[in-house]
Design a protein around this motif. Sequence first.
Motif, PDB file in Angstrom:
ATOM      1  N   PRO A  45      -5.895 -44.250 -13.744  1.00 45.10           N
ATOM      2  CA  PRO A  45      -5.433 -42.943 -14.229  1.00 45.10           C
ATOM      3  C   PRO A  45      -5.649 -41.820 -13.220  1.00 45.10           C
ATOM      4  O   PRO A  45      -4.816 -40.922 -13.082  1.00 45.10           O
ATOM      5  CB  PRO A  45      -6.267 -42.719 -15.497  1.00 45.10           C
ATOM      6  CG  PRO A  45      -6.656 -44.084 -15.941  1.00 45.10           C
ATOM      7  CD  PRO A  45      -6.859 -44.862 -14.673  1.00 45.10           C
ATOM      8  N   ALA A  48      -3.008 -42.186 -10.610  1.00 39.55           N
ATOM      9  CA  ALA A  48      -1.731 -41.729 -11.155  1.00 39.55           C
ATOM     10  C   ALA A  48      -1.662 -40.210 -11.184  1.00 39.55           C
ATOM     11  O   ALA A  48      -0.610 -39.614 -10.887  1.00 39.55           O
ATOM     12  CB  ALA A  48      -1.533 -42.294 -12.562  1.00 39.55           C
ATOM     13  N   ALA A  49      -2.770 -39.563 -11.537  1.00 41.22           N
ATOM     14  CA  ALA A  49      -2.802 -38.101 -11.571  1.00 41.22           C
ATOM     15  C   ALA A  49      -2.567 -37.514 -10.189  1.00 41.22           C
ATOM     16  O   ALA A  49      -1.806 -36.545 -10.022  1.00 41.22           O
ATOM     17  CB  ALA A  49      -4.133 -37.615 -12.137  1.00 41.22           C
ATOM     18  N   GLY A  52       1.121 -38.174  -9.237  1.00 40.33           N
ATOM     19  CA  GLY A  52       2.002 -37.331 -10.025  1.00 40.33           C
ATOM     20  C   GLY A  52       2.004 -35.884  -9.566  1.00 40.33           C
ATOM     21  O   GLY A  52       3.025 -35.197  -9.633  1.00 40.33           O
ATOM     22  N   HIS A  59       7.613 -40.250 -12.635  1.00 44.47           N
ATOM     23  CA  HIS A  59       6.734 -40.668 -13.716  1.00 44.47           C
ATOM     24  C   HIS A  59       5.708 -41.649 -13.159  1.00 44.47           C
ATOM     25  O   HIS A  59       6.010 -42.437 -12.246  1.00 44.47           O
ATOM     26  CB  HIS A  59       7.538 -41.323 -14.838  1.00 44.47           C
ATOM     27  CG  HIS A  59       8.292 -40.340 -15.665  1.00 44.47           C
ATOM     28  ND1 HIS A  59       7.882 -39.944 -16.916  1.00 44.47           N
ATOM     29  CD2 HIS A  59       9.436 -39.657 -15.409  1.00 44.47           C
ATOM     30  CE1 HIS A  59       8.734 -39.067 -17.394  1.00 44.47           C
ATOM     31  NE2 HIS A  59       9.696 -38.877 -16.505  1.00 44.47           N
ATOM     32  N   GLY A  61       2.322 -44.412 -14.152  1.00 47.66           N
ATOM     33  CA  GLY A  61       1.738 -45.167 -15.252  1.00 47.66           C
ATOM     34  C   GLY A  61       0.641 -46.106 -14.822  1.00 47.66           C
ATOM     35  O   GLY A  61       0.568 -46.526 -13.655  1.00 47.66           O
ATOM     36  N   THR A  62      -0.225 -46.418 -15.750  1.00 48.18           N
ATOM     37  CA  THR A  62      -1.293 -47.389 -15.562  1.00 48.18           C
ATOM     38  C   THR A  62      -0.876 -48.705 -16.199  1.00 48.18           C
ATOM     39  O   THR A  62      -0.459 -48.741 -17.344  1.00 48.18           O
ATOM     40  CB  THR A  62      -2.589 -46.898 -16.237  1.00 48.18           C
ATOM     41  OG1 THR A  62      -3.076 -45.766 -15.521  1.00 48.18           O
ATOM     42  CG2 THR A  62      -3.644 -47.978 -16.248  1.00 48.18           C
ATOM     43  N   ALA A  82      -4.873 -37.021 -16.755  1.00 49.38           N
ATOM     44  CA  ALA A  82      -3.702 -37.418 -15.972  1.00 49.38           C
ATOM     45  C   ALA A  82      -2.427 -36.815 -16.542  1.00 49.38           C
ATOM     46  O   ALA A  82      -1.535 -36.399 -15.797  1.00 49.38           O
ATOM     47  CB  ALA A  82      -3.597 -38.937 -15.916  1.00 49.38           C
ATOM     48  N   GLN A  83      -2.345 -36.735 -17.870  1.00 49.71           N
ATOM     49  CA  GLN A  83      -1.159 -36.167 -18.488  1.00 49.71           C
ATOM     50  C   GLN A  83      -1.023 -34.676 -18.181  1.00 49.71           C
ATOM     51  O   GLN A  83       0.065 -34.189 -17.884  1.00 49.71           O
ATOM     52  CB  GLN A  83      -1.206 -36.397 -20.011  1.00 49.71           C
ATOM     53  CG  GLN A  83       0.089 -36.098 -20.741  1.00 49.71           C
ATOM     54  CD  GLN A  83       1.198 -37.044 -20.347  1.00 49.71           C
ATOM     55  OE1 GLN A  83       1.563 -37.140 -19.182  1.00 49.71           O
ATOM     56  NE2 GLN A  83       1.744 -37.754 -21.325  1.00 49.71           N
ATOM     57  N   THR A  86       0.004 -34.144 -14.506  1.00 50.96           N
ATOM     58  CA  THR A  86       1.393 -34.493 -14.183  1.00 50.96           C
ATOM     59  C   THR A  86       2.403 -33.771 -15.064  1.00 50.96           C
ATOM     60  O   THR A  86       3.596 -34.042 -14.979  1.00 50.96           O
ATOM     61  CB  THR A  86       1.600 -36.006 -14.328  1.00 50.96           C
ATOM     62  OG1 THR A  86       1.326 -36.405 -15.685  1.00 50.96           O
ATOM     63  CG2 THR A  86       0.683 -36.779 -13.395  1.00 50.96           C
ATOM     64  N   TYR A  90       2.752 -38.950 -17.435  1.00 51.12           N
ATOM     65  CA  TYR A  90       1.813 -40.071 -17.360  1.00 51.12           C
ATOM     66  C   TYR A  90       1.991 -40.994 -18.559  1.00 51.12           C
ATOM     67  O   TYR A  90       2.166 -40.554 -19.694  1.00 51.12           O
ATOM     68  CB  TYR A  90       0.368 -39.567 -17.314  1.00 51.12           C
ATOM     69  CG  TYR A  90      -0.639 -40.699 -17.321  1.00 51.12           C
ATOM     70  CD1 TYR A  90      -0.745 -41.546 -16.226  1.00 51.12           C
ATOM     71  CD2 TYR A  90      -1.451 -40.927 -18.421  1.00 51.12           C
ATOM     72  CE1 TYR A  90      -1.657 -42.593 -16.235  1.00 51.12           C
ATOM     73  CE2 TYR A  90      -2.363 -41.965 -18.424  1.00 51.12           C
ATOM     74  CZ  TYR A  90      -2.458 -42.805 -17.331  1.00 51.12           C
ATOM     75  OH  TYR A  90      -3.351 -43.847 -17.345  1.00 51.12           O
TER      76      TYR A  90
END
Length: 309
Positions: A45, A48-49, A52, A59, A61-62, A82-83, A86, A90
């Motif tokens: 995560p 990904a952050a 992003g 987009h 993703g994990t 992470a959401q 981004t 995420y």
Amino acid sequence: MTTGVALNATDAANQIDATVQLAREAAAAGLRSAWFGQTFGADSPQLAAVVGREVPGLHVGTSAIPVFGRHPLLVSSQAQTAQAATHGRYHLGLALGTKLLTEAGFGIPFERPIARLREFLTALRQLTETGTADFHGELLTATTPIPARVPGAENGVPLLVAAMGPQALRASGELADGILPYLAGPRALDEHIVPAVTAAAKAAGRPAPRIVALVHGVVTDEVDSVREKVTEQLAFYEQIPSYARVIELSGALRASDVAVIGDEKAVAAEVRRYRDAGATEVVFSGTEIAGAADRRRTWELLGGLAGRW
């Protein structure tokens, strides 16, 4: 999201810097999403952050965090962070994991995996959707004496599960937003996986689930030599019962038989087969196995297909 790629830069001098550069290349090729595995190395995560933030519009993703050795409160914090980082791009994937890595790595028994998955998803959805939880299960407890909301992640986090067996598919249809099957060919998707998870979602009154098919493959002219490498690379999965079953349901003998390896025409035809079998998104992994030139060739094809999905 339609086509994506799993990024692997574990051999780089700096995995984070190299992954960001790969993500930029993927986005430039027209790919819509980048996915990151979770083992005992980089935190997926967090990776990904970073990606992003560095690659706007892509987009991330994990795929996927095992539910053993984790707690919903901590995973919720990671996912919401992470959401927010981004701005809503995420996607969180969860997995049962394996008995070998769970018991050898964490020193805890790999017991009642489906029950743990159900409890984990139930608590996690409360946390990601409301920022609070008051869950008391047989295996997990998750309560929030103080709020667990991350500002910027108010719209929640898509929850996906690397599910392929009947019980995991039923739990995912009832409690998650979709699935992330790996090494499941079009036949297994069409005849077993998609009908099972769709029926479970319908019975639970949930929307039709996302089917994010993780496909091991590459565009190359060196089909025989690459398939030989893939056979060696994927042999580990043949020892895991859930993967062995889905490989058999795909009409294959070995994991490498499910891999998509060939020229642009052959690979594009296989992507269409996955779509026709019910995949809402296709994510290619292992595209680096034949070298950088064939990786770029694969990404260009998948990026082009994204616009015609």
